[in-house]
Design a protein around this motif. Structure first.
Motif, PDB file in Angstrom:
ATOM      1  N   GLN A 122       0.815  -1.209   0.000  1.00 11.71           N
ATOM      2  CA  GLN A 122       0.000   0.000   0.000  1.00 11.71           C
ATOM      3  C   GLN A 122       0.859   1.274   0.000  1.00 11.71           C
ATOM      4  O   GLN A 122       0.528   2.242  -0.665  1.00 11.71           O
ATOM      5  N   ASN A 123       1.973   1.291   0.734  1.00  6.80           N
ATOM      6  CA  ASN A 123       2.782   2.509   0.789  1.00  6.80           C
ATOM      7  C   ASN A 123       3.431   2.817  -0.560  1.00  6.80           C
ATOM      8  O   ASN A 123       3.596   3.980  -0.919  1.00  6.80           O
ATOM      9  N   ILE A 124       3.761   1.816  -1.342  1.00  8.37           N
ATOM     10  CA  ILE A 124       4.336   2.065  -2.675  1.00  8.37           C
ATOM     11  C   ILE A 124       3.239   2.561  -3.617  1.00  8.37           C
ATOM     12  O   ILE A 124       3.476   3.440  -4.447  1.00  8.37           O
ATOM     13  N   LYS A 125       2.033   2.019  -3.480  1.00 10.20           N
ATOM     14  CA  LYS A 125       0.913   2.500  -4.305  1.00 10.20           C
ATOM     15  C   LYS A 125       0.651   3.979  -4.033  1.00 10.20           C
ATOM     16  O   LYS A 125       0.438   4.767  -4.951  1.00 10.20           O
ATOM     17  N   THR A 126       0.695   4.347  -2.754  1.00 12.55           N
ATOM     18  CA  THR A 126       0.484   5.744  -2.383  1.00 12.55           C
ATOM     19  C   THR A 126       1.592   6.623  -2.946  1.00 12.55           C
ATOM     20  O   THR A 126       1.337   7.723  -3.442  1.00 12.55           O
ATOM     21  N   LEU A 127       2.830   6.135  -2.890  1.00 14.34           N
ATOM     22  CA  LEU A 127       3.962   6.878  -3.433  1.00 14.34           C
ATOM     23  C   LEU A 127       3.808   7.073  -4.942  1.00 14.34           C
ATOM     24  O   LEU A 127       4.011   8.176  -5.455  1.00 14.34           O
ATOM     25  N   LEU A 128       3.434   6.011  -5.656  1.00 11.68           N
ATOM     26  CA  LEU A 128       3.244   6.125  -7.106  1.00 11.68           C
ATOM     27  C   LEU A 128       2.117   7.095  -7.446  1.00 11.68           C
ATOM     28  O   LEU A 128       2.220   7.874  -8.397  1.00 11.68           O
TER      29      LEU A 128
ATOM     30  N   GLY B  62       1.223   9.663  -5.647  1.00  7.54           N
ATOM     31  CA  GLY B  62       1.775  10.997  -5.393  1.00  7.54           C
ATOM     32  C   GLY B  62       2.681  11.460  -6.514  1.00  7.54           C
ATOM     33  O   GLY B  62       2.638  12.629  -6.922  1.00  7.54           O
ATOM     34  N   VAL B  63       3.506  10.558  -7.052  1.00  8.60           N
ATOM     35  CA  VAL B  63       4.398  10.911  -8.160  1.00  8.60           C
ATOM     36  C   VAL B  63       3.584  11.274  -9.400  1.00  8.60           C
ATOM     37  O   VAL B  63       3.877  12.254 -10.091  1.00  8.60           O
ATOM     38  N   LYS B  64       2.530  10.505  -9.677  1.00 11.63           N
ATOM     39  CA  LYS B  64       1.688  10.799 -10.841  1.00 11.63           C
ATOM     40  C   LYS B  64       0.998  12.154 -10.692  1.00 11.63           C
ATOM     41  O   LYS B  64       0.959  12.949 -11.639  1.00 11.63           O
TER      42      LYS B  64
ATOM     43  N   THR C  39       1.961  14.692  -8.845  1.00 15.88           N
ATOM     44  CA  THR C  39       2.973  15.748  -8.920  1.00 15.88           C
ATOM     45  C   THR C  39       3.362  16.015 -10.368  1.00 15.88           C
ATOM     46  O   THR C  39       3.474  17.176 -10.784  1.00 15.88           O
TER      47      THR C  39
END
Length: 127
Positions: free
Chosen positions: A30-36, A38-40, A42
């Motif tokens: 889940q934390n990597i999904k949230t990071l991805l 956020g990157v999208k 941004t």
């Protein structure tokens, strides 16, 4: 000899086969999904900001123009030389137009064209 790997196909909520990208996202924590995500977001915001800055810089360009008794073709070419704008027109339509006089300082292209059109319309209505 067979070279095919018969991997099980994951199915979505409605029984349809899921694309590989969707299956990959399901397998990430889940934390990597949230990071991805956020990157999208941004990247999208940066792209939108770049478009806004480009639009404002092109629109904010002011120019001074002093043009007396010339054809519309020449007026358009003067504006094209001073700005990034390009005009498309039919030469046959412009051949019958009257000479144009435009004198403006520190005006945008929109203001120049609007002033010209207002004068042209008033000249037509006066005749």
């Amino acid at each position: 000899m067979k070279f095919f790997y018969n991997a099980p196909v994951e199915r979505g909520a409605f029984g349809e086969a899921m694309p590989f990208a969707n299956r990959l996202m399901l397998s990430l924590p889940q934390n990597i999904k949230t990071l991805l995500l956020g990157v999208k977001l941004t990247a999208l915001l940066v792209l939108i900001t770049c478009f806004q800055v480009g639009a404002k810089s092109a629109d904010a360009q002011k120019l001074s123009i002093s043009f007396r008794n010339g054809s519309l073709e020449k007026l358009f070419s003067v504006i094209e030389k001073k700005t990034p704008y390009v005009f498309f027109y039919d030469v046959a339509v412009l051949k019958g137009t009257h000479p144009v006089t435009v004198e403006m300082t520190e005006a945008s292209v929109e203001e120049i064209l609007r002033g010209f059109v207002e004068r042209a319309v008033s000249r037509i209505l006066d005749t």
